[in-house]
Design a protein around this motif. Structure first.
Motif, short mmCIF file in Angstrom:
data_model
loop_
_atom_site.label_atom_id
_atom_site.label_comp_id
_atom_site.label_asym_id
_atom_site.label_seq_id
_atom_site.Cartn_x
_atom_site.Cartn_y
_atom_site.Cartn_z
N VAL A 69 0.82 -1.21 0.00
CA VAL A 69 0.00 0.00 0.00
C VAL A 69 0.85 1.26 0.00
N GLY A 70 0.61 2.12 -1.01
CA GLY A 70 1.38 3.36 -1.15
C GLY A 70 0.54 4.57 -0.81
N GLY A 71 0.10 4.64 0.44
CA GLY A 71 -0.71 5.77 0.87
C GLY A 71 -2.12 5.66 0.35
N PHE A 72 -2.93 6.66 0.65
CA PHE A 72 -4.34 6.63 0.32
C PHE A 72 -4.57 6.40 -1.18
N ASN A 73 -3.82 7.12 -2.04
CA ASN A 73 -4.07 6.99 -3.49
C ASN A 73 -2.99 6.20 -4.22
N GLY A 74 -2.05 5.62 -3.47
CA GLY A 74 -1.07 4.73 -4.09
C GLY A 74 0.18 5.39 -4.65
N VAL A 75 0.19 6.73 -4.76
CA VAL A 75 1.37 7.35 -5.39
C VAL A 75 2.34 8.01 -4.41
N LEU A 76 2.09 7.79 -3.14
CA LEU A 76 2.92 8.39 -2.09
C LEU A 76 4.42 8.24 -2.34
N TYR A 77 4.86 7.02 -2.65
CA TYR A 77 6.31 6.76 -2.74
C TYR A 77 6.94 7.29 -4.02
N TYR A 78 6.15 7.39 -5.09
CA TYR A 78 6.73 7.84 -6.36
C TYR A 78 7.26 9.26 -6.27
N LYS A 79 6.53 10.13 -5.56
CA LYS A 79 6.97 11.52 -5.43
C LYS A 79 8.36 11.54 -4.83
N LYS A 80 8.54 10.73 -3.80
CA LYS A 80 9.80 10.69 -3.08
C LYS A 80 10.90 10.04 -3.95
N ILE A 81 10.57 8.94 -4.58
CA ILE A 81 11.56 8.21 -5.40
C ILE A 81 12.06 9.07 -6.55
N ILE A 82 11.12 9.77 -7.21
CA ILE A 82 11.48 10.57 -8.39
C ILE A 82 12.30 11.79 -7.99
N ALA A 83 11.95 12.41 -6.87
CA ALA A 83 12.74 13.54 -6.38
C ALA A 83 14.14 13.08 -5.99
N LEU A 84 14.20 11.94 -5.32
CA LEU A 84 15.49 11.39 -4.91
C LEU A 84 16.34 11.04 -6.14
N ALA A 85 15.71 10.41 -7.12
CA ALA A 85 16.43 9.98 -8.32
C ALA A 85 16.98 11.19 -9.08
N GLN A 86 16.24 12.29 -9.03
CA GLN A 86 16.71 13.49 -9.74
C GLN A 86 18.07 13.94 -9.21
N SER A 87 18.24 13.82 -7.89
CA SER A 87 19.54 14.24 -7.34
C SER A 87 20.55 13.12 -7.28
N ALA A 88 20.10 11.88 -7.17
CA ALA A 88 21.04 10.77 -6.96
C ALA A 88 21.51 10.08 -8.24
N LEU A 89 20.85 10.38 -9.37
CA LEU A 89 21.28 9.76 -10.62
C LEU A 89 22.30 10.64 -11.33
N LYS A 90 23.26 9.98 -11.98
CA LYS A 90 24.16 10.72 -12.87
C LYS A 90 23.36 11.20 -14.08
N LYS A 91 23.90 12.15 -14.80
CA LYS A 91 23.25 12.62 -16.04
C LYS A 91 23.09 11.43 -16.98
N ASN A 92 21.93 11.33 -17.60
CA ASN A 92 21.58 10.20 -18.47
C ASN A 92 21.42 8.87 -17.74
N GLY A 93 21.42 8.91 -16.41
CA GLY A 93 21.20 7.69 -15.63
C GLY A 93 19.77 7.20 -15.82
N TYR A 94 19.58 5.92 -15.53
CA TYR A 94 18.27 5.29 -15.75
C TYR A 94 17.45 5.16 -14.48
N LEU A 95 16.16 5.38 -14.63
CA LEU A 95 15.21 5.12 -13.55
C LEU A 95 14.16 4.15 -14.08
N ALA A 96 14.08 2.97 -13.48
CA ALA A 96 13.11 1.96 -13.91
C ALA A 96 12.08 1.77 -12.81
N LEU A 97 10.81 1.93 -13.16
CA LEU A 97 9.75 1.88 -12.15
C LEU A 97 8.61 0.95 -12.56
N GLU A 98 8.11 0.22 -11.59
CA GLU A 98 6.86 -0.50 -11.79
C GLU A 98 5.72 0.38 -11.25
#
Length: 284
Positions: A216-245
């Motif tokens: 369960v990802g919060g009431f509407n299911g997208v709780l974790y994506y906001k965090k993951i995508i913000a984190l990935a923006q700073s933690a990935l190298k340029k042209n780095g890959y983000l793979a999500l289900e």
């Protein structure tokens, strides 16, 4: 009177069907194959083999658990993922076949398997994604993160099972408060993505046995994506890959989040009902 493979399967298959187990045939075959230390396919050649008392007792004990709706993967402590076996129990979500698509999408883009990538698996559970990727990319190193220390014990067991102690490490962290100074080439995640109402509709097999925290990802299911995508923006190298289900009906929200965080979507995987289940994005 001792039973042959064929007889015992027939009897128990009917029994499971009466308990409303839709997958009665495959379940009883998988359980029996495991007891006889063979594959389900090979059972066909063993139809006339007679089971000894010990095997028969074990079989009925395990089938009894299946009647209570316990998933076969937990009964056998085993699930196949990306052609390898993983240890699983109720501390972790059972790996699903569609999650393998994340590995597929990545490998389609990565032409050179000898690259030494640094990878991060957010909400690693049993460790199946991290381990599968590292087995394909022999020079890469990875880190698995999970909030559940129980899940991490299972992941540790799997890392040892697959001899990856020197290339994989595990850290207990909460996705929602996670920040890192490290830079990664690849981040993947199959986070908890069900809404509360989707969770309520799940079958008993899942609801009564699999860890709710992993679903369960919060009431509407997208709780974790906001965090993951913000984190990935700073933690990935340029042209780095983000793979999500993703969960059902989440693609629009998540593709917008990705755009807002300077990602472009490279590839996506659609189910037969047109739901987009997996996406691969690159950081611009």
């Amino acid at each position: 009177l001792m039973n042959t493979v064929q007889e015992i399967l027939q009897k128990n298959y009917k029994d499971l069907l009466n308990h409303n187990i839709q997958t009665a045939k495959i379940d009883s075959e998988v359980i029996l194959a495991n007891i006889l230390n063979t594959t389900r396919i090979n059972l066909i050649t063993k139809q006339d083999i007679v089971l000894n008392k010990e095997q028969e007792d074990l079989f009925s004990k395990l089938v009894e658990r299946r009647k209570q709706k316990e998933p076969v993967a937990y009964i056998l402590n085993k699930k196949e993922f990306w052609n390898e076996n993983y240890f699983v129990d109720k501390r972790v979500l059972i790996p699903r076949p569609e999650t393998e698509i994340l590995i597929e999408l990545l490998l389609k883009k990565i032409k050179d398997k000898n690259k030494a990538y640094k990878v991060l698996d957010l909400g690693c559970g049993s460790g199946c994604l991290l381990i599968s990727f590292l087995k394909e990319m022999h020079k890469s190193q990875g880190m698995g993160v999970d909030i559940s220390s129980n899940a991490l014990e299972v992941a540790k067991k799997n890392i040892e099972l697959h001899n990856l102690n020197n290339r994989a490490k595990l850290v207990r962290l909460d996705l929602l408060t996670l920040h890192t100074k490290d830079k990664f080439d690849v981040i993947f995640s199959n986070p908890p993505y069900l809404s509360s109402s989707d969770y309520a509709k799940l079958s008993d097999d899942v609801k009564n046995f699999e860890p709710k925290q992993a679903l369960v990802g919060g009431f509407n299911g997208v709780l974790y994506y906001k965090k993951i995508i913000a984190l990935a923006q700073s933690a990935l190298k340029k042209n780095g890959y983000l793979a999500l289900e993703l969960g059902d009906r989440q693609y629009r929200t998540i593709s917008k989040l990705l755009q807002d965080h300077s990602f472009r979507i490279l590839d996506k995987y659609q189910l037969i009902n047109n739901e987009i289940r997996c996406i691969l994005a690159a950081k611009m």
